[in-house]
Design a protein around this motif. Structure first.
Motif, PDB file in Angstrom:
ATOM      1  N   PHE A  19       0.975  -1.219  -0.274  1.00 14.50           N
ATOM      2  CA  PHE A  19      -0.054  -0.083  -0.007  1.00 14.50           C
ATOM      3  C   PHE A  19       0.850   1.132   0.028  1.00 14.50           C
ATOM      4  O   PHE A  19       0.558   2.209  -0.725  1.00 14.50           O
ATOM      5  CB  PHE A  19      -1.007  -0.022   1.232  1.00 14.50           C
ATOM      6  N   SER A  20       1.913   1.158   0.709  1.00 14.44           N
ATOM      7  CA  SER A  20       2.785   2.491   0.866  1.00 14.44           C
ATOM      8  C   SER A  20       3.546   2.640  -0.458  1.00 14.44           C
ATOM      9  O   SER A  20       3.944   3.754  -0.703  1.00 14.44           O
ATOM     10  CB  SER A  20       3.764   2.322   2.102  1.00 14.44           C
ATOM     11  N   THR A  21       3.874   1.594  -0.996  1.00 11.18           N
ATOM     12  CA  THR A  21       4.829   1.705  -2.301  1.00 11.18           C
ATOM     13  C   THR A  21       3.922   2.262  -3.415  1.00 11.18           C
ATOM     14  O   THR A  21       4.120   3.324  -4.121  1.00 11.18           O
ATOM     15  CB  THR A  21       5.296   0.366  -2.624  1.00 11.18           C
ATOM     16  N   SER A  22       2.483   1.827  -3.402  1.00 13.07           N
ATOM     17  CA  SER A  22       1.496   2.425  -4.300  1.00 13.07           C
ATOM     18  C   SER A  22       1.365   3.972  -4.082  1.00 13.07           C
ATOM     19  O   SER A  22       1.391   4.663  -5.160  1.00 13.07           O
ATOM     20  CB  SER A  22       0.292   1.783  -4.252  1.00 13.07           C
ATOM     21  N   VAL A  23       1.085   4.420  -2.681  1.00 15.83           N
ATOM     22  CA  VAL A  23       0.756   5.581  -2.431  1.00 15.83           C
ATOM     23  C   VAL A  23       2.302   6.438  -2.945  1.00 15.83           C
ATOM     24  O   VAL A  23       2.129   7.674  -3.549  1.00 15.83           O
ATOM     25  CB  VAL A  23       0.660   5.851  -1.129  1.00 15.83           C
ATOM     26  N   PHE A  24       3.475   6.028  -2.589  1.00 16.53           N
ATOM     27  CA  PHE A  24       4.595   6.615  -2.953  1.00 16.53           C
ATOM     28  C   PHE A  24       4.886   6.745  -4.389  1.00 16.53           C
ATOM     29  O   PHE A  24       4.950   7.994  -4.878  1.00 16.53           O
ATOM     30  CB  PHE A  24       5.825   5.703  -2.641  1.00 16.53           C
ATOM     31  N   LEU A  25       4.532   5.665  -5.285  1.00 12.97           N
ATOM     32  CA  LEU A  25       4.599   5.968  -6.724  1.00 12.97           C
ATOM     33  C   LEU A  25       3.534   6.885  -7.155  1.00 12.97           C
ATOM     34  O   LEU A  25       3.562   7.702  -8.094  1.00 12.97           O
ATOM     35  CB  LEU A  25       4.385   4.513  -7.385  1.00 12.97           C
ATOM     36  N   LEU A  26       2.266   6.894  -6.757  1.00  9.10           N
ATOM     37  CA  LEU A  26       1.225   7.589  -7.060  1.00  9.10           C
ATOM     38  C   LEU A  26       1.580   9.196  -6.683  1.00  9.10           C
ATOM     39  O   LEU A  26       1.167  10.186  -7.339  1.00  9.10           O
ATOM     40  CB  LEU A  26      -0.034   7.503  -6.459  1.00  9.10           C
ATOM     41  N   GLY A  27       2.215   9.516  -5.656  1.00 15.14           N
ATOM     42  CA  GLY A  27       2.829  10.716  -5.219  1.00 15.14           C
ATOM     43  C   GLY A  27       3.873  11.260  -6.146  1.00 15.14           C
ATOM     44  O   GLY A  27       3.628  12.538  -6.807  1.00 15.14           O
ATOM     45  N   ALA A  28       4.619  10.575  -6.686  1.00 14.89           N
ATOM     46  CA  ALA A  28       5.532  10.820  -7.837  1.00 14.89           C
ATOM     47  C   ALA A  28       4.910  11.167  -8.907  1.00 14.89           C
ATOM     48  O   ALA A  28       5.304  12.288  -9.634  1.00 14.89           O
ATOM     49  CB  ALA A  28       6.646   9.794  -7.993  1.00 14.89           C
ATOM     50  N   ALA A 245      -5.143  -1.578 -16.505  1.00 16.29           N
ATOM     51  CA  ALA A 245      -5.490  -2.335 -15.298  1.00 16.29           C
ATOM     52  C   ALA A 245      -6.272  -3.492 -15.530  1.00 16.29           C
ATOM     53  O   ALA A 245      -5.961  -4.602 -15.079  1.00 16.29           O
ATOM     54  CB  ALA A 245      -6.131  -1.311 -14.172  1.00 16.29           C
ATOM     55  N   ALA A 246      -7.335  -3.446 -16.354  1.00 18.96           N
ATOM     56  CA  ALA A 246      -7.787  -4.769 -16.891  1.00 18.96           C
ATOM     57  C   ALA A 246      -6.845  -5.716 -17.499  1.00 18.96           C
ATOM     58  O   ALA A 246      -7.109  -7.087 -17.242  1.00 18.96           O
ATOM     59  CB  ALA A 246      -9.134  -4.204 -17.688  1.00 18.96           C
ATOM     60  N   ALA A 247      -5.898  -5.226 -18.322  1.00 20.73           N
ATOM     61  CA  ALA A 247      -5.134  -6.198 -19.114  1.00 20.73           C
ATOM     62  C   ALA A 247      -4.182  -6.725 -18.137  1.00 20.73           C
ATOM     63  O   ALA A 247      -3.905  -8.164 -18.121  1.00 20.73           O
ATOM     64  CB  ALA A 247      -4.372  -5.402 -20.239  1.00 20.73           C
ATOM     65  N   VAL A 248      -3.664  -6.149 -17.174  1.00 21.25           N
ATOM     66  CA  VAL A 248      -2.850  -6.682 -16.157  1.00 21.25           C
ATOM     67  C   VAL A 248      -3.633  -7.631 -15.194  1.00 21.25           C
ATOM     68  O   VAL A 248      -3.091  -8.853 -14.916  1.00 21.25           O
ATOM     69  CB  VAL A 248      -2.213  -5.740 -15.170  1.00 21.25           C
ATOM     70  N   LEU A 249      -4.909  -7.521 -14.844  1.00 21.72           N
ATOM     71  CA  LEU A 249      -5.709  -8.313 -14.240  1.00 21.72           C
ATOM     72  C   LEU A 249      -6.161  -9.600 -14.919  1.00 21.72           C
ATOM     73  O   LEU A 249      -5.742 -10.751 -14.399  1.00 21.72           O
ATOM     74  CB  LEU A 249      -7.128  -7.718 -13.875  1.00 21.72           C
ATOM     75  N   PHE A 250      -6.075  -9.504 -16.181  1.00 21.65           N
ATOM     76  CA  PHE A 250      -6.188 -10.700 -17.148  1.00 21.65           C
ATOM     77  C   PHE A 250      -4.988 -11.458 -16.965  1.00 21.65           C
ATOM     78  O   PHE A 250      -5.077 -12.674 -17.091  1.00 21.65           O
ATOM     79  CB  PHE A 250      -6.631 -10.324 -18.659  1.00 21.65           C
ATOM     80  N   PHE A 251      -3.958 -10.766 -17.117  1.00 16.43           N
ATOM     81  CA  PHE A 251      -2.588 -11.374 -17.206  1.00 16.43           C
ATOM     82  C   PHE A 251      -2.537 -12.176 -15.886  1.00 16.43           C
ATOM     83  O   PHE A 251      -1.942 -13.288 -15.978  1.00 16.43           O
ATOM     84  CB  PHE A 251      -1.539 -10.334 -17.292  1.00 16.43           C
ATOM     85  N   ALA A 309       0.923  -0.193 -15.135  1.00 20.70           N
ATOM     86  CA  ALA A 309       0.969  -1.735 -14.969  1.00 20.70           C
ATOM     87  C   ALA A 309       1.576  -1.784 -13.544  1.00 20.70           C
ATOM     88  O   ALA A 309       1.125  -2.666 -12.736  1.00 20.70           O
ATOM     89  CB  ALA A 309       1.550  -2.407 -15.896  1.00 20.70           C
ATOM     90  N   MET A 310       2.784  -1.187 -13.194  1.00 18.23           N
ATOM     91  CA  MET A 310       3.447  -1.232 -11.979  1.00 18.23           C
ATOM     92  C   MET A 310       2.285  -1.196 -10.920  1.00 18.23           C
ATOM     93  O   MET A 310       2.344  -1.808  -9.844  1.00 18.23           O
ATOM     94  CB  MET A 310       4.463  -0.609 -11.811  1.00 18.23           C
ATOM     95  N   LEU A 311       1.714  -0.019 -10.799  1.00 17.05           N
ATOM     96  CA  LEU A 311       0.769   0.324  -9.915  1.00 17.05           C
ATOM     97  C   LEU A 311      -0.309  -0.709  -9.527  1.00 17.05           C
ATOM     98  O   LEU A 311      -0.611  -1.065  -8.632  1.00 17.05           O
ATOM     99  CB  LEU A 311       0.123   1.706 -10.105  1.00 17.05           C
ATOM    100  N   VAL A 312      -0.653  -1.398 -10.592  1.00 11.40           N
ATOM    101  CA  VAL A 312      -1.712  -2.452 -10.505  1.00 11.40           C
ATOM    102  C   VAL A 312      -1.255  -3.703 -10.128  1.00 11.40           C
ATOM    103  O   VAL A 312      -2.058  -4.595  -9.264  1.00 11.40           O
ATOM    104  CB  VAL A 312      -2.578  -2.586 -11.968  1.00 11.40           C
ATOM    105  N   GLU A 313      -0.131  -4.004 -10.363  1.00  7.00           N
ATOM    106  CA  GLU A 313       0.483  -5.320 -10.080  1.00  7.00           C
ATOM    107  C   GLU A 313       0.644  -5.276  -8.562  1.00  7.00           C
ATOM    108  O   GLU A 313       0.495  -6.462  -8.158  1.00  7.00           O
ATOM    109  CB  GLU A 313       2.155  -5.327 -10.499  1.00  7.00           C
ATOM    110  N   ILE A 314       1.118  -4.330  -7.913  1.00  7.37           N
ATOM    111  CA  ILE A 314       1.190  -4.148  -6.219  1.00  7.37           C
ATOM    112  C   ILE A 314      -0.047  -4.824  -5.478  1.00  7.37           C
ATOM    113  O   ILE A 314       0.405  -6.023  -4.901  1.00  7.37           O
ATOM    114  CB  ILE A 314       1.743  -3.074  -5.824  1.00  7.37           C
ATOM    115  N   PRO A 315      -1.124  -4.364  -5.718  1.00  9.45           N
ATOM    116  CA  PRO A 315      -2.257  -5.029  -4.949  1.00  9.45           C
ATOM    117  C   PRO A 315      -2.483  -6.327  -5.519  1.00  9.45           C
ATOM    118  O   PRO A 315      -3.144  -7.402  -4.623  1.00  9.45           O
ATOM    119  CB  PRO A 315      -3.234  -3.936  -5.091  1.00  9.45           C
ATOM    120  N   LEU A 316      -2.383  -6.760  -6.682  1.00  6.30           N
ATOM    121  CA  LEU A 316      -2.560  -7.959  -7.275  1.00  6.30           C
ATOM    122  C   LEU A 316      -1.877  -9.195  -6.617  1.00  6.30           C
ATOM    123  O   LEU A 316      -2.199 -10.231  -6.357  1.00  6.30           O
ATOM    124  CB  LEU A 316      -2.607  -8.094  -8.840  1.00  6.30           C
TER     125      LEU A 316
END
Length: 331
Positions: A19-28, A245-251, A309-316
């Motif tokens: 979660f914190s990594t996602s927030v960190f990247l979103l902040g950047a 996001a949908a493509a990464v979920l399918f992946f 894709a990196m942002l979606v990957e972390i929670p997945l």
């Protein structure tokens, strides 16, 4: 955002900071976009430092790499062959099908998604594999094999998916690989070797922890610079984020299914099964971001797709390790 060798990383707490990594990247992303919109002159100044950021990031990525794990790989040749085949033979086909489904009419976005799909993770998948009770010692042997293979294949993948669409000029690629990767790799491995020989264990753990934390900041700095430089181009394509996001979920769904089939065919025990699922799902976004920023710096949408894709990957990945624990056989 990355992990050290297993002996060191196992001393950390048992929860990756997804979660914190996602927030960190979103902040950047947000800060970079804000600077790019509000002060184009400042973003142009910041962009001149992107080469330094890239070199530092590549140095830190290679500093964490344990090339000595290659010698351990020969004792696990059966699993190694299965994981290598999954990552470099099966997943390209899976990724091609998914990218074609979502972005067949948009070659730039298609190329970005394919570049992301084609590189297996060489760091944080071990942390998630450990959470899923996977075999992290065996996983450590995959790291040098994965990174060497993907570096060797990257020019081919770029030619196949970007050069054909007129998105990349591959003529200087050999010089770029020498300048941007061979030299930093030698320097980083030399520094790591010196640290392992000269520092006691406690100080080595501290150094690896500093490198791991530092890599988070350097990656965020790179994303900040990319979005500050190219926010005008990226802003017009924000609607594609949901499709990425949908493509990464399918992946993730597809790789999990394929991993389960391979595990059953190979009669893998649960720790190896969990490891296979993680190495097939997790992708090497940071390295692909660096490689692509060097190879096609004038294609910001490709870079934006990789970041999204990196942002979606972390929670997945978090959801995947929890799923694996639920299906883990009772002892």
């Amino acid at each position: 955002m990355t992990l050290q060798d297993p002996a060191i990383s196992n001393r950390n707490d048992d929860t990756p900071a997804s979660f914190s990594t996602s927030v960190f990247l979103l902040g950047a992303i947000s800060l970079g976009g804000f600077v790019g919109v509000m002060s184009p002159a400042s973003s142009a100044t910041l962009s001149r430092g992107i080469d330094i950021t890239l070199l530092l990031m590549i140095f830190l990525l290679f500093f964490e790499l344990r090339l000595s794990s290659l010698f351990s790989a020969v004792t696990n040749i059966r699993f190694l062959a299965m994981a290598w085949s999954a990552n470099f033979l099966i997943i390209p086909i899976v990724g091609l099908c998914i990218a074609s489904l979502f972005f067949s009419d948009h070659p730039v976005l298609f190329a970005g998604l394919m570049i992301y799909f084609l590189a297996p993770c060489t760091d944080w998948f071990l942390g998630f594999a450990r959470l899923a009770k996977g075999d992290t010692e065996l996983g450590a042997t995959l790291i040098p094999v994965n990174i060497i293979t993907q570096l060797l294949l990257f020019p081919f993948w770029l030619w196949l998916f970007a050069n054909g669409a007129g998105l990349a000029d591959l003529s200087p690629m050999s010089t770029s690989l020498l300048q941007w990767f061979l030299v930093p790799m030698i320097a980083a491995q030399g520094a790591r070797c010196a640290a392992e020989r000269l520092l006691p264990m406690q100080q080595r753990v501290a150094v690896m922890s500093w490198v791991s934390r530092g890599l988070n900041f350097v990656l965020a700095a790179l994303i900040f610079q990319i979005f500050a430089m190219h926010i005008g181009d990226i802003a017009g394509q924000l609607d594609v984020a949901a499709m990425v996001a949908a493509a990464v979920l399918f992946f993730f769904i597809a790789t999990f299914a394929v991993g389960e089939v391979l595990s059953r065919l190979g009669e893998l025990k649960y720790p190896q099964r969990a490891l296979l699922s993680m190495t097939m799902a997790a992708r090497n976004g940071p390295l692909m971001l660096a490689l692509t920023a060097i190879a096609v710096p004038d294609q910001p949408l490709i870079l934006a797709v990789i970041v999204a894709a990196m942002l979606v990957e972390i929670p997945l990945l978090t959801a995947l390790y929890q799923l694996l624990l639920k299906i883990r056989p009772e002892r």
